[in-house]
Design an enzyme around this catalytic site. Structure first.
Site, PDB file in Angstrom:
ATOM      1  N   GLY A 175      10.953   7.034 -12.039  1.00 52.42           N
ATOM      2  CA  GLY A 175       9.587   7.274 -11.990  1.00 52.42           C
ATOM      3  C   GLY A 175       8.948   6.547 -10.471  1.00 52.42           C
ATOM      4  O   GLY A 175       7.549   6.212 -10.333  1.00 52.42           O
TER       5      GLY A 175
ATOM      6  N   ASN B 118       8.060   8.467  -7.980  1.00 55.40           N
ATOM      7  CA  ASN B 118       6.999   9.428  -7.375  1.00 55.40           C
ATOM      8  C   ASN B 118       5.717   9.001  -8.393  1.00 55.40           C
ATOM      9  O   ASN B 118       4.624   8.788  -8.009  1.00 55.40           O
ATOM     10  CB  ASN B 118       7.702  10.840  -7.442  1.00 55.40           C
ATOM     11  CG  ASN B 118       7.983  11.138  -6.065  1.00 55.40           C
ATOM     12  OD1 ASN B 118       7.387  11.022  -5.047  1.00 55.40           O
ATOM     13  ND2 ASN B 118       9.194  11.611  -6.207  1.00 55.40           N
TER      14      ASN B 118
ATOM     15  N   MET C 128      13.965  16.608 -15.182  1.00 51.27           N
ATOM     16  CA  MET C 128      15.198  17.355 -14.832  1.00 51.27           C
ATOM     17  C   MET C 128      15.287  18.519 -16.022  1.00 51.27           C
ATOM     18  O   MET C 128      16.481  19.046 -16.128  1.00 51.27           O
ATOM     19  CB  MET C 128      16.243  16.139 -15.345  1.00 51.27           C
ATOM     20  CG  MET C 128      16.260  15.279 -14.355  1.00 51.27           C
ATOM     21  SD  MET C 128      16.360  15.935 -12.459  1.00 51.27           S
ATOM     22  CE  MET C 128      18.097  16.648 -12.703  1.00 51.27           C
ATOM     23  N   ARG C 129      14.163  18.840 -16.688  1.00 52.79           N
ATOM     24  CA  ARG C 129      14.670  20.014 -17.727  1.00 52.79           C
ATOM     25  C   ARG C 129      13.784  21.311 -17.264  1.00 52.79           C
ATOM     26  O   ARG C 129      12.803  21.174 -16.700  1.00 52.79           O
ATOM     27  CB  ARG C 129      13.942  19.569 -19.134  1.00 52.79           C
ATOM     28  CG  ARG C 129      13.954  20.593 -20.040  1.00 52.79           C
ATOM     29  CD  ARG C 129      15.384  20.566 -20.674  1.00 52.79           C
ATOM     30  NE  ARG C 129      15.200  21.478 -21.813  1.00 52.79           N
ATOM     31  CZ  ARG C 129      16.127  21.740 -22.658  1.00 52.79           C
ATOM     32  NH1 ARG C 129      17.399  21.153 -22.684  1.00 52.79           N
ATOM     33  NH2 ARG C 129      16.102  22.732 -23.606  1.00 52.79           N
ATOM     34  N   ILE C 130      14.649  22.272 -16.990  1.00 55.29           N
ATOM     35  CA  ILE C 130      14.036  23.359 -16.572  1.00 55.29           C
ATOM     36  C   ILE C 130      12.987  24.099 -17.536  1.00 55.29           C
ATOM     37  O   ILE C 130      13.293  24.251 -18.855  1.00 55.29           O
ATOM     38  CB  ILE C 130      15.080  24.631 -16.328  1.00 55.29           C
ATOM     39  CG1 ILE C 130      16.046  24.240 -15.311  1.00 55.29           C
ATOM     40  CG2 ILE C 130      14.543  25.928 -16.006  1.00 55.29           C
ATOM     41  CD1 ILE C 130      17.214  25.174 -14.857  1.00 55.29           C
ATOM     42  N   LEU C 131      11.715  24.516 -17.055  1.00 56.09           N
ATOM     43  CA  LEU C 131      10.586  24.845 -18.062  1.00 56.09           C
ATOM     44  C   LEU C 131      10.738  26.365 -18.294  1.00 56.09           C
ATOM     45  O   LEU C 131      11.214  27.113 -17.299  1.00 56.09           O
ATOM     46  CB  LEU C 131       9.426  24.577 -17.177  1.00 56.09           C
ATOM     47  CG  LEU C 131       9.194  23.243 -16.809  1.00 56.09           C
ATOM     48  CD1 LEU C 131       7.967  22.932 -15.789  1.00 56.09           C
ATOM     49  CD2 LEU C 131       8.353  22.431 -18.191  1.00 56.09           C
TER      50      LEU C 131
ATOM     51  N   HIS D  20      10.419  18.515  -4.577  1.00 58.08           N
ATOM     52  CA  HIS D  20      11.887  18.697  -4.644  1.00 58.08           C
ATOM     53  C   HIS D  20      12.515  18.091  -3.468  1.00 58.08           C
ATOM     54  O   HIS D  20      12.007  18.379  -2.351  1.00 58.08           O
ATOM     55  CB  HIS D  20      11.977  20.419  -4.663  1.00 58.08           C
ATOM     56  CG  HIS D  20      13.638  20.400  -4.826  1.00 58.08           C
ATOM     57  ND1 HIS D  20      14.555  20.413  -5.773  1.00 58.08           N
ATOM     58  CD2 HIS D  20      14.341  21.076  -3.448  1.00 58.08           C
ATOM     59  CE1 HIS D  20      15.624  20.832  -5.315  1.00 58.08           C
ATOM     60  NE2 HIS D  20      15.762  21.279  -4.172  1.00 58.08           N
TER      61      HIS D  20
ATOM     62  N   GLU E  21      10.682  30.720 -11.156  1.00 59.82           N
ATOM     63  CA  GLU E  21      12.301  30.836 -10.325  1.00 59.82           C
ATOM     64  C   GLU E  21      12.420  29.687  -9.775  1.00 59.82           C
ATOM     65  O   GLU E  21      11.774  28.754  -9.086  1.00 59.82           O
ATOM     66  CB  GLU E  21      12.002  31.725  -8.959  1.00 59.82           C
ATOM     67  CG  GLU E  21      13.191  32.121  -8.191  1.00 59.82           C
ATOM     68  CD  GLU E  21      12.888  32.392  -6.841  1.00 59.82           C
ATOM     69  OE1 GLU E  21      13.601  32.247  -6.026  1.00 59.82           O
ATOM     70  OE2 GLU E  21      12.019  33.239  -6.605  1.00 59.82           O
TER      71      GLU E  21
ATOM     72  N   ASP F 152      12.781  26.074  -8.205  1.00 59.60           N
ATOM     73  CA  ASP F 152      12.478  25.497  -7.068  1.00 59.60           C
ATOM     74  C   ASP F 152      12.299  26.993  -6.132  1.00 59.60           C
ATOM     75  O   ASP F 152      12.337  26.604  -4.785  1.00 59.60           O
ATOM     76  CB  ASP F 152      13.686  24.887  -6.508  1.00 59.60           C
ATOM     77  CG  ASP F 152      14.030  23.548  -7.353  1.00 59.60           C
ATOM     78  OD1 ASP F 152      13.034  22.808  -7.795  1.00 59.60           O
ATOM     79  OD2 ASP F 152      15.209  23.360  -7.362  1.00 59.60           O
TER      80      ASP F 152
HETATM   81  N1  NHR Z   1      11.274  24.737 -14.308  1.00 56.30           N
HETATM   82  C1  NHR Z   1      10.963  26.070 -13.606  1.00 56.30           C
HETATM   83  N2  NHR Z   1      10.662  26.873 -14.339  1.00 56.30           N
HETATM   84  N3  NHR Z   1      10.818  26.016 -12.399  1.00 56.30           N
HETATM   85  C2  NHR Z   1      10.991  25.082 -11.180  1.00 56.30           C
HETATM   86  O1  NHR Z   1      10.708  25.427 -10.078  1.00 56.30           O
HETATM   87  C3  NHR Z   1      11.457  23.762 -11.951  1.00 56.30           C
HETATM   88  C4  NHR Z   1      11.444  23.559 -13.209  1.00 56.30           C
HETATM   89  C5  NHR Z   1      11.668  22.606 -13.792  1.00 56.30           C
HETATM   90  C6  NHR Z   1      12.289  21.386 -12.828  1.00 56.30           C
HETATM   91  C7  NHR Z   1      12.427  20.299 -10.798  1.00 56.30           C
HETATM   92  C8  NHR Z   1      13.668  20.719 -10.253  1.00 56.30           C
HETATM   93  C9  NHR Z   1      14.053  19.835  -9.096  1.00 56.30           C
HETATM   94  O2  NHR Z   1      13.066  19.428  -8.247  1.00 56.30           O
HETATM   95  C10 NHR Z   1      12.163  21.549 -11.633  1.00 56.30           C
HETATM   96  C11 NHR Z   1      11.589  22.594 -11.108  1.00 56.30           C
HETATM   97  C12 NHR Z   1      16.260  20.538 -13.123  1.00 56.30           C
HETATM   98  C13 NHR Z   1      17.141  21.428 -12.810  1.00 56.30           C
HETATM   99  C14 NHR Z   1      18.346  21.698 -13.799  1.00 56.30           C
HETATM  100  O3  NHR Z   1      19.282  22.171 -13.571  1.00 56.30           O
HETATM  101  C15 NHR Z   1      16.783  21.945 -11.780  1.00 56.30           C
HETATM  102  C16 NHR Z   1      15.780  21.953 -10.689  1.00 56.30           C
HETATM  103  C17 NHR Z   1      15.116  20.631 -11.108  1.00 56.30           C
HETATM  104  C18 NHR Z   1      15.106  20.381 -12.271  1.00 56.30           C
HETATM  105  N4  NHR Z   1      18.250  20.919 -15.085  1.00 56.30           N
HETATM  106  C19 NHR Z   1      19.112  21.319 -16.309  1.00 56.30           C
HETATM  107  C20 NHR Z   1      18.762  22.090 -17.350  1.00 56.30           C
HETATM  108  O4  NHR Z   1      19.409  22.799 -17.930  1.00 56.30           O
HETATM  109  C21 NHR Z   1      19.518  19.940 -16.547  1.00 56.30           C
HETATM  110  C22 NHR Z   1      20.032  19.008 -15.741  1.00 56.30           C
HETATM  111  C23 NHR Z   1      20.337  17.520 -16.308  1.00 56.30           C
HETATM  112  O5  NHR Z   1      19.880  17.174 -17.505  1.00 56.30           O
HETATM  113  O6  NHR Z   1      20.972  16.849 -15.598  1.00 56.30           O
HETATM  114  O7  NHR Z   1      17.285  22.088 -17.456  1.00 56.30           O
HETATM  115  O8  NHR Z   1      15.428  19.328  -8.899  1.00 56.30           O
END
Ligand code: NHR
Length: 239
Positions: free
Chosen positions: A32, A34, A110-113, A129, A163, A165
């Site tokens: 936290g 940032n 850390m979770r992809i949206l 990023h 997409e 990052d």
């Molecule tokens: N979601 C979308 N749709 N698009 C982006 O550009 C996103 C996003 C969610 C998070 C941050 C990104 C970073 O700055 C971010 C950007 C997590 C992962 C990942 O692989 C990748 C990039 C980022 C954050 N997450 C895994 C997953 O399955 C879990 C990894 C873990 O829990 O350790 O979600 O770095």
């Protein structure tokens, strides 16, 4: 409440400022730092916004304590608590929507949206990023930069798109990589010299209405950016 400036009547400030005050929701998973910088910038009125909620994907995230300290409501939505990824994603969108944000900031989230979330908040959703995008999207950027022997590294604030990052970059800043850097020292330098400066800057610019996403391109003060703004100079030896 501590840390709030926008919601309170402040003698001497023009009313225009209060009317413009924006609602920010921050998504976190970790330490936290940032988030802390954003809290402080809001408290000082340098970002004209209230952080109205912090949502974490991890119950133990230290970022939650920082939010509580600042009097900001918190929610925890752990993916593991949901049977299906889609259930979690729906709950996340509902939780954030209920907070009615003007701006959603990923701060070490850390979770992809999913696409539904990104589409709902397109143009109002930013991430910081730790790399000079488009180089090194994804995870473990510091390790990959060191392995590649790069001379410079940095961080980028970008609008989030589906997409990973890959959304349009707004501002970035670089640091020199030194021969004796390891992952820890390099990540700290990128955080201190770049992330903690460019993320509040971008949030403030957005809240003043200076920053816009139009047809997939970044506009700043009425001009279209052909490349990201550059945070002043290569910062060296700062950690
Ligand atoms: N979601 C979308 N749709 N698009 C982006 O550009 C996103 C996003 C969610 C998070 C941050 C990104 C970073 O700055 C971010 C950007 C997590 C992962 C990942 O692989 C990748 C990039 C980022 C954050 N997450 C895994 C997953 O399955 C879990 C990894 C873990 O829990 O350790 O979600 O770095």
């Amino acid at each position: 409440m501590a840390g709030r400036t926008c919601g309170l009547p402040e003698p001497g400030l023009p009313t225009r400022r209060q009317r413009q005050c924006q609602r920010i929701v921050v998504l976190v998973s970790g330490f936290g730092r940032n988030l802390q910088a954003l809290i402080e910038h809001c408290a000082q009125g340098r970002i004209e916004a209230d952080i109205v909620g912090v949502v974490s994907s991890r119950a133990g995230a230290p970022a939650l304590q920082r939010a509580v300290q600042a009097g900001i409501p918190t929610r925890v939505l752990e993916p593991a608590e949901f049977a299906h990824r889609q259930d979690h994603d729906r709950a996340l969108l509902a939780t954030v929507r209920a907070l009615q944000p003007d701006l959603v900031l990923l701060a070490g989230y850390m979770r992809i949206l999913d696409v539904a979330f990104v589409e709902h908040y397109v143009g109002r959703l930013l991430n910081v990023h730790p790399s000079l995008l488009p180089r090194y999207p994804g995870l473990h950027t510091h390790r990959r930069v060191l392995a590649a022997g790069d001379a410079v590294h940095g961080a980028t604030v970008h609008f989030v798109s589906a997409e990973l990052d890959g959304g349009p970059a707004i501002i970035q800043g670089g640091v020199s990589v030194s021969a004796d850097d390891d992952e820890q020292s390099l990540s700290e330098r990128v955080m201190n010299a770049v992330e903690l400066n460019i993320y509040p800057w971008a949030a403030a610019a957005f809240c003043r209405g200076e920053l816009e996403l139009r047809a997939g391109r970044v506009w700043w003060n009425g001009r279209r950016l052909d490349s990201p703004l550059q945070w002043p100079d290569l910062q060296q030896d700062r950690s």
